[in-house]
Design a protein around this motif. Structure first.
Motif, PDB file in Angstrom:
ATOM      1  N   TYR A 156       0.804  -1.224   0.000  1.00 57.14           N
ATOM      2  CA  TYR A 156       0.000   0.000   0.000  1.00 57.14           C
ATOM      3  C   TYR A 156       0.836   1.272   0.000  1.00 57.14           C
ATOM      4  O   TYR A 156       0.329   2.339  -0.327  1.00 57.14           O
ATOM      5  CB  TYR A 156      -0.951  -0.018   1.198  1.00 57.14           C
ATOM      6  CG  TYR A 156      -1.861  -1.220   1.185  1.00 57.14           C
ATOM      7  CD1 TYR A 156      -2.742  -1.429   0.130  1.00 57.14           C
ATOM      8  CD2 TYR A 156      -1.812  -2.170   2.199  1.00 57.14           C
ATOM      9  CE1 TYR A 156      -3.559  -2.543   0.086  1.00 57.14           C
ATOM     10  CE2 TYR A 156      -2.629  -3.292   2.167  1.00 57.14           C
ATOM     11  CZ  TYR A 156      -3.500  -3.480   1.114  1.00 57.14           C
ATOM     12  OH  TYR A 156      -4.306  -4.592   1.066  1.00 57.14           O
TER      13      TYR A 156
ATOM     14  N   TYR B 108      -6.462   5.484  11.083  1.00 58.69           N
ATOM     15  CA  TYR B 108      -7.507   4.747  10.380  1.00 58.69           C
ATOM     16  C   TYR B 108      -7.757   5.355   8.999  1.00 58.69           C
ATOM     17  O   TYR B 108      -7.877   4.639   7.994  1.00 58.69           O
ATOM     18  CB  TYR B 108      -8.810   4.792  11.172  1.00 58.69           C
ATOM     19  CG  TYR B 108      -8.930   3.823  12.328  1.00 58.69           C
ATOM     20  CD1 TYR B 108      -8.021   2.788  12.522  1.00 58.69           C
ATOM     21  CD2 TYR B 108      -9.989   3.928  13.228  1.00 58.69           C
ATOM     22  CE1 TYR B 108      -8.156   1.906  13.581  1.00 58.69           C
ATOM     23  CE2 TYR B 108     -10.141   3.043  14.288  1.00 58.69           C
ATOM     24  CZ  TYR B 108      -9.214   2.040  14.464  1.00 58.69           C
ATOM     25  OH  TYR B 108      -9.364   1.160  15.506  1.00 58.69           O
TER      26      TYR B 108
ATOM     27  N   ALA C 154      -4.989   4.492   6.622  1.00 63.29           N
ATOM     28  CA  ALA C 154      -4.998   3.077   6.255  1.00 63.29           C
ATOM     29  C   ALA C 154      -6.108   2.781   5.247  1.00 63.29           C
ATOM     30  O   ALA C 154      -5.888   2.081   4.254  1.00 63.29           O
ATOM     31  CB  ALA C 154      -5.165   2.216   7.505  1.00 63.29           C
ATOM     32  N   VAL C 155      -7.315   3.319   5.482  1.00 69.80           N
ATOM     33  CA  VAL C 155      -8.430   3.065   4.568  1.00 69.80           C
ATOM     34  C   VAL C 155      -8.140   3.661   3.197  1.00 69.80           C
ATOM     35  O   VAL C 155      -8.398   3.029   2.162  1.00 69.80           O
ATOM     36  CB  VAL C 155      -9.742   3.623   5.157  1.00 69.80           C
ATOM     37  CG1 VAL C 155     -10.853   3.591   4.116  1.00 69.80           C
ATOM     38  CG2 VAL C 155     -10.149   2.825   6.388  1.00 69.80           C
TER      39      VAL C 155
ATOM     40  N   ARG D 180      -5.261   4.081   1.778  1.00 66.23           N
ATOM     41  CA  ARG D 180      -4.284   3.217   1.098  1.00 66.23           C
ATOM     42  C   ARG D 180      -4.939   1.926   0.619  1.00 66.23           C
ATOM     43  O   ARG D 180      -4.640   1.426  -0.471  1.00 66.23           O
ATOM     44  CB  ARG D 180      -3.123   2.895   2.051  1.00 66.23           C
ATOM     45  CG  ARG D 180      -2.159   4.037   2.269  1.00 66.23           C
ATOM     46  CD  ARG D 180      -0.929   3.602   3.046  1.00 66.23           C
ATOM     47  NE  ARG D 180      -1.220   3.303   4.446  1.00 66.23           N
ATOM     48  CZ  ARG D 180      -1.231   4.202   5.424  1.00 66.23           C
ATOM     49  NH1 ARG D 180      -0.984   5.482   5.154  1.00 66.23           N
ATOM     50  NH2 ARG D 180      -1.480   3.844   6.666  1.00 66.23           N
ATOM     51  N   HIS D 181      -5.824   1.364   1.446  1.00 64.36           N
ATOM     52  CA  HIS D 181      -6.417   0.069   1.102  1.00 64.36           C
ATOM     53  C   HIS D 181      -7.481   0.169   0.013  1.00 64.36           C
ATOM     54  O   HIS D 181      -7.915  -0.860  -0.526  1.00 64.36           O
ATOM     55  CB  HIS D 181      -7.008  -0.585   2.350  1.00 64.36           C
ATOM     56  CG  HIS D 181      -5.984  -1.232   3.230  1.00 64.36           C
ATOM     57  ND1 HIS D 181      -5.019  -0.515   3.916  1.00 64.36           N
ATOM     58  CD2 HIS D 181      -5.754  -2.539   3.525  1.00 64.36           C
ATOM     59  CE1 HIS D 181      -4.259  -1.343   4.595  1.00 64.36           C
ATOM     60  NE2 HIS D 181      -4.677  -2.577   4.375  1.00 64.36           N
TER      61      HIS D 181
ATOM     62  N   LEU E 278     -15.617   1.198   9.177  1.00 67.48           N
ATOM     63  CA  LEU E 278     -14.867   1.034   7.938  1.00 67.48           C
ATOM     64  C   LEU E 278     -15.623   1.650   6.762  1.00 67.48           C
ATOM     65  O   LEU E 278     -15.052   2.395   5.950  1.00 67.48           O
ATOM     66  CB  LEU E 278     -14.623  -0.457   7.705  1.00 67.48           C
ATOM     67  CG  LEU E 278     -13.640  -0.872   6.615  1.00 67.48           C
ATOM     68  CD1 LEU E 278     -12.276  -0.245   6.844  1.00 67.48           C
ATOM     69  CD2 LEU E 278     -13.525  -2.394   6.588  1.00 67.48           C
TER      70      LEU E 278
ATOM     71  N   LEU F 209     -13.152  -4.830   1.309  1.00 66.31           N
ATOM     72  CA  LEU F 209     -12.541  -4.528   2.596  1.00 66.31           C
ATOM     73  C   LEU F 209     -13.324  -5.238   3.696  1.00 66.31           C
ATOM     74  O   LEU F 209     -14.540  -5.404   3.598  1.00 66.31           O
ATOM     75  CB  LEU F 209     -12.518  -3.022   2.850  1.00 66.31           C
ATOM     76  CG  LEU F 209     -11.301  -2.259   2.292  1.00 66.31           C
ATOM     77  CD1 LEU F 209     -11.135  -2.461   0.798  1.00 66.31           C
ATOM     78  CD2 LEU F 209     -11.405  -0.771   2.630  1.00 66.31           C
TER      79      LEU F 209
ATOM     80  N   ARG G 281      -9.165  -7.208   1.856  1.00 68.50           N
ATOM     81  CA  ARG G 281      -8.144  -6.363   2.471  1.00 68.50           C
ATOM     82  C   ARG G 281      -8.559  -6.019   3.891  1.00 68.50           C
ATOM     83  O   ARG G 281      -9.745  -5.899   4.191  1.00 68.50           O
ATOM     84  CB  ARG G 281      -7.946  -5.089   1.648  1.00 68.50           C
ATOM     85  CG  ARG G 281      -7.457  -5.352   0.233  1.00 68.50           C
ATOM     86  CD  ARG G 281      -7.286  -4.053  -0.540  1.00 68.50           C
ATOM     87  NE  ARG G 281      -6.779  -4.285  -1.879  1.00 68.50           N
ATOM     88  CZ  ARG G 281      -6.570  -3.316  -2.776  1.00 68.50           C
ATOM     89  NH1 ARG G 281      -6.840  -2.044  -2.456  1.00 68.50           N
ATOM     90  NH2 ARG G 281      -6.103  -3.609  -3.983  1.00 68.50           N
TER      91      ARG G 281
ATOM     92  N   PRO H 212      -7.857  -3.204   6.464  1.00 68.70           N
ATOM     93  CA  PRO H 212      -7.240  -1.906   6.803  1.00 68.70           C
ATOM     94  C   PRO H 212      -6.850  -1.754   8.258  1.00 68.70           C
ATOM     95  O   PRO H 212      -5.859  -1.075   8.569  1.00 68.70           O
ATOM     96  CB  PRO H 212      -8.336  -0.902   6.426  1.00 68.70           C
ATOM     97  CG  PRO H 212      -9.185  -1.603   5.423  1.00 68.70           C
ATOM     98  CD  PRO H 212      -9.169  -3.040   5.821  1.00 68.70           C
ATOM     99  N   TYR H 213      -7.607  -2.360   9.181  1.00 70.80           N
ATOM    100  CA  TYR H 213      -7.276  -2.210  10.599  1.00 70.80           C
ATOM    101  C   TYR H 213      -5.959  -2.883  10.963  1.00 70.80           C
ATOM    102  O   TYR H 213      -5.419  -2.633  12.044  1.00 70.80           O
ATOM    103  CB  TYR H 213      -8.396  -2.796  11.466  1.00 70.80           C
ATOM    104  CG  TYR H 213      -9.689  -2.023  11.424  1.00 70.80           C
ATOM    105  CD1 TYR H 213      -9.740  -0.668  11.748  1.00 70.80           C
ATOM    106  CD2 TYR H 213     -10.882  -2.646  11.071  1.00 70.80           C
ATOM    107  CE1 TYR H 213     -10.933   0.040  11.712  1.00 70.80           C
ATOM    108  CE2 TYR H 213     -12.084  -1.955  11.040  1.00 70.80           C
ATOM    109  CZ  TYR H 213     -12.100  -0.606  11.361  1.00 70.80           C
ATOM    110  OH  TYR H 213     -13.288   0.090  11.330  1.00 70.80           O
TER     111      TYR H 213
ATOM    112  N   ASP I 125      -3.258  -2.518   9.091  1.00 70.79           N
ATOM    113  CA  ASP I 125      -2.178  -1.708   8.545  1.00 70.79           C
ATOM    114  C   ASP I 125      -1.092  -1.569   9.615  1.00 70.79           C
ATOM    115  O   ASP I 125      -1.385  -1.368  10.803  1.00 70.79           O
ATOM    116  CB  ASP I 125      -2.731  -0.326   8.168  1.00 70.79           C
ATOM    117  CG  ASP I 125      -1.734   0.513   7.391  1.00 70.79           C
ATOM    118  OD1 ASP I 125      -1.825   0.511   6.150  1.00 70.79           O
ATOM    119  OD2 ASP I 125      -0.886   1.177   8.018  1.00 70.79           O
TER     120      ASP I 125
END
Length: 645
Positions: A79, A245, A248-249, A251-252, A272, A361, A505, A507-508, A510
Motif C-alpha cells: 500500500y 484509520y 490506512a483506509v 491506502r487500502h 470502515l 474490505l 483487504r 485496513p485495521y 495496517d
C-alpha cells in the motif's frame, strides 16, 4: 493478488521439471483466473496465477529487473509502493511498470532482505537472487497472506496453498498427530505446523532463505512495542487513532477494479464503511443473514448502517440446510480443518460479493487490538484474581468447576491462576486442558516426550523480547496478532475469498495502526469492563447510538453455533458415534462419546470441541476422496492409519 508456487533443488542443483511447476500453478488457478506465468532456470522454477488488481496491463509475473538478476513472484498488495517507488527513483532506480511488484524488486536490490521492513502491506512472495543463487520466501508482518513449504531430500517446494505442494509429487499426504493435538486444543493449527506431516507454513513476519546448499528460517519482523514515554490522554489517542484509520483506509482503497465492503451489523465494518465514504462512494456492502426465524440477525443492524451511510446494501440469506450441505466444500477450500463458525458465512458472502467486485474490505482486527472478546476481560483483570489468597482461589475454583456448563468460566479460572506468562496465555486460548485433549488419542499415537501441551509455548519463545515491555493484556494481544489471528481468522478469510477469486483487504491491520495500538496501555482498551473502549470513542462520530450499544454477535457466529448444537441431534451426531468414522484411526471413540454425552446431558458445553471433531472428520473424508489414500504416518514404532478410498 494471485497464487504463487515453485521449487528449488538447493542441494544438488538438478533441473526442475517445467511440467511440475505448471501442474502446481494450475492447481490454484482459482486464485488467479486472469493470467499465468512461469520462470524455469536450471534448479529453480517459479509459477504464478494472477488476479489483476493494480496495473492491469503491466503487472505480469514472474517479473525481473532489466538485467534479469532478480526475479519475483508476489501474492498481495503493497500500500505504500508509490512512496517507496519515489524513494528508490531518487537513488537511481529505473522502473518499467506502475506495479507494486516492481517496487519490491528494486527494494531488494537496494536493501536486500531488509526490504520487507520497508513494506506496508500484505504479501506472500518468493525472490530468486540470480548472482547469489539465493531463494527467499517471506510472509508479511501480520500474516495476512500465506506461504506453505516442504523440504525433502534437498528440494524446497512451496506455494500459496497446500494443494500446490501436493500437486508437485506423488507421495501420500500424512496427518501429523502433534498438529492434530494442537488443532483440537485451539480450533486451528498454529504456525509453523500444518495438519500434514512435513508441510509447514511460514509464521507471520518470517522468511525462509535457501542458499549454499542449506535452508534457514528466521524472523525479519522484530518490532518491540514500548509504551509511549508520556501516556496518551484519551482525547489525544482518539484523534491520532482516527487519523491512522483514515490513512490506512485510503491506502487500502487503491485499486484499478471495483471495490466493496463486507458489512456486519457491528462497529468495526460500520466504521470502515464510514471512512471509505470519505474517499468516495457509494460502495456496495454485503451482509449475510439467516432467515426470519432468527431475531438475532445482522441484516437489520447492517441495513441501518448501510442506509445511514448511503451504501448499496446487498443481503444474502443463509439457512441451516445450506450450512450442513456446504460444510464439505468449505472444508475442502480451507485445506486444513478450522473449527470456527464464521467460515460458513464467509464463504457465501465472498461468493456473492465476487459477482460485483474483485476487492472487498473487511473489518477484522479491532477485537484483537482493543480487547473485544470475553477472554480479554479475564486477562485484563487476571492480576486481581492471582492476588487473592490461595485458599479463597481454591474454594472459588472448586465452586465454579461444579457449575453445569459454563466451560468458558471454568477455563478462565483454571488458566488465569498460572504464574508462567506464556503458559497462562496458552491456557486462555485452549478449548480444554492438555490432558483432556491428549486423552482423546489412541495409545501410542502421540510422541512420548510429554511436551505436546507445550508446543505452542515453545514456538512463542522467540517472541518473548517483543512482549518484554507490554502489560498483561498487551502481551496476550501481541501473541494473538502473531498466532491466532493470522493462522485462524486471516487464514480462512484468504482461502474462502480466493476460492471465489475475491481479494479481501484488512485496513485495521495496517502496520501503522497495529504498531501504534500496541504501544497503548490497557486502560485505553478496556475501561470499567467496557471492551474496545478507545475504538468505540472513534466510532461515536459515525455510527448510531443503537449500533454502538448493540451486543457483540460475531460474523454470524452465534446463529451457526446454534445450528451446530441442533445438528448434534441429527447427522453430525452420527459422525461422532459411528466407530467407523475415519477420525477413529487416530482417536479413541470412548472419550469422544463421553464428550457428546456430557454435552447432551446439559452438564457441560462441549459444542466447540465437538465441532472441531466434526470438522476433522469432514476434512479426513474430503482428503480421502481427493487423494485416493491418506495415512496418519505416525512415527516409527507407532500406529500408521491408512485411509483408502
Amino acid at each position: 493478488m494471485c497464487g504463487i508456487t515453485g521449487q528449488y533443488n538447493f542441494e544438488r542443483h538438478e533441473p526442475v521439471e517445467r511440467e511440475t511447476i505448471v501442474r502446481m500453478a494450475r492447481s490454484i488457478a482459482h486464485r488467479g483466473p486472469d493470467d499465468e506465468g512461469f520462470f524455469i532456470a536450471g534448479p529453480v522454477g517459479l509459477g504464478f496465477r494472477r488476479l489483476s488488481i493494480i496495473d492491469l496491463a503491466g503487472g505480469h509475473q514472474p517479473m525481473s529487473d532489466v538485467e534479469e538478476t532478480v526475479w519475483i513472484i508476489f501474492n498481495g498488495e503493497i500500500y505504500n509502493y508509490k512512496e517507496l517507488r519515489a524513494e528508490l527513483q531518487s537513488k537511481g532506480h529505473q522502473f518499467r511498470t506502475n506495479s507494486d511488484t516492481e517496487v519490491i524488486i528494486h527494494g531488494y536490490k537496494e536493501w536486500s532482505t531488509d526490504v520487507f521492513n520497508h513494506l506496508n502491506g500484505m504479501f506472500g512472495l518468493a525472490i530468486w537472487d540470480v548472482p547469489n543463487e539465493r531463494l527467499v520466501l517471506a510472509r508479511d508482518a501480520m500474516g495476512i497472506k500465506l506461504i506453505y513449504y516442504k523440504i525433502d531430500n534437498g528440494q524446497l517446494t512451496f506455494g500459496s496453498e497446500i494443494r500446490a505442494i501436493l500437486a508437485a509429487g506423488d507421495s501420500r499426504p500424512a496427518v501429523d498427530p502433534v498438529a492434530l493435538n494442537l488443532f483440537l486444543r485451539f480450533r486451528y493449527t498454529p504456525s509453523p505446523l500444518t495438519i500434514f506431516r512435513g508441510i509447514r507454513k511460514l509464521a507471520p513476519g518470517t522468511m525462509l532463505v535457501a542458499e549454499k546448499g542449506q535452508c534457514r528460517e528466521e524472523r525479519w519482523y522484530k518490532f518491540i512495542p514500548t509504551p509511549f514515554p508520556i501516556p496518551k490522554k484519551k482525547e489525544e489517542a482518539a484523534c491520532e487513532l482516527l487519523e491512522l484509520y483514515r490513512g490506512a483506509v485510503k491506502r487500502h482503497l487503491l485499486s484499478d477494479v471495483p471495490v466493496g465492503v463486507l458489512l456486519s451489523g457491528g462497529l468495526d465494518s460500520g466504521l470502515l464503511l464510514a471512512l471509505m465514504n470519505e474517499q468516495g462512494g457509494p460502495w456496495p456492502a454485503y451482509t449475510i443473514g439467516y432467515g426470519e426465524s432468527f431475531e438475532d440477525d445482522e441484516l437489520t443492524d447492517a441495513g441501518e448502517t448501510a442506509a445511514r451511510l448511503g451504501a448499496r446494501h446487498i443481503r444474502i440469506k443463509l439457512y441451516q440446510t445450506e450450512f450442513e450441505r456446504s460444510l464439505p466444500k468449505i472444508v475442502e477450500c480451507l485445506e486444513e480443518p478450522i473449527a470456527t463458525s464464521s467460515i460458513v458465512p464467509m464463504y457465501f458472502v465472498s461468493q456473492c460479493a465476487r459477482q460485483d467486485v474483485k476487492v472487498a474490505l473487511i473489518g477484522q482486527g479491532p477485537d484483537e487490538l482493543f480487547g473485544g472478546y470475553k477472554r480479554h476481560l479475564g486477562i485484563h483483570y487476571g492480576n486481581w484474581w492471582r492476588g487473592l489468597p490461595t485458599g479463597l482461589r481454591s474454594m472459588t475454583g472448586f465452586a465454579v468447576n461444579r457449575l453445569p456448563r459454563n466451560e468458558m468460566l471454568k477455563r478462565g479460572v483454571r488458566s488465569l491462576g498460572s504464574e508462567d506468562r506464556l503458559e497462562r496465555y496458552q491456557d486462555v486460548f485452549s478449548l480444554a486442558p492438555a490432558e483432556t485433549i491428549d486423552g482423546l488419542f489412541r495409545d501410542d499415537i502421540l510422541p512420548q516426550d510429554q511436551s505436546n501441551g507445550r508446543k505452542l509455548v515453545n514456538y512463542w519463545g522467540e517472541l518473548l523480547p517483543q512482549i518484554e515491555y507490554t502489560d498483561e493484556l498487551g502481551g496476550f494481544q501481541l501473541l494473538e496478532i502473531r498466532c491466532s489471528l493470522p493462522d485462524e481468522l486471516l487464514m480462512y478469510a484468504d482461502k474462502l475469498s480466493m476460492a471465489h477469486s475475491l481479494e479481501v483487504r484488512v485496513p485495521y491491520l495496517d502496520r501503522t495502526v497495529v504498531e501504534y495500538v500496541q504501544r497503548l496501555g490497557a486502560n485505553l482498551k478496556v475501561r470499567k469492563g467496557t471492551p474496545k473502549w478507545l475504538h468505540r470513542q472513534v466510532c461515536q462520530n459515525y455510527l448510531s447510538p443503537r449500533i454502538l450499544k448493540g451486543k457483540k454477535r460475531g460474523f454470524a457466529a452465534n446463529v451457526v453455533d446454534e445450528w451446530f448444537r441442533s445438528s448434534l441431534n441429527g447427522a453430525l451426531r452420527e459422525v461422532l458415534l459411528d466407530e467407523s468414522s475415519l477420525m477413529f484411526g487416530l482417536l479413541n471413540p470412548k472419550p469422544v462419546r463421553r464428550l457428546l454425552e456430557g454435552h447432551q446431558s446439559g452438564r457441560q458445553d462441549n459444542h466447540k470441541l465437538l465441532f472441531s471433531l466434526v470438522m476433522f472428520e469432514q476434512w479426513l473424508r474430503g482428503a480421502r476422496s481427493r487423494q485416493g489414500q491418506l495415512t496418519s504416518a505416525a512415527p516409527k514404532g507407532m500406529h500408521a492409519v491408512h485411509l483408502a478410498s
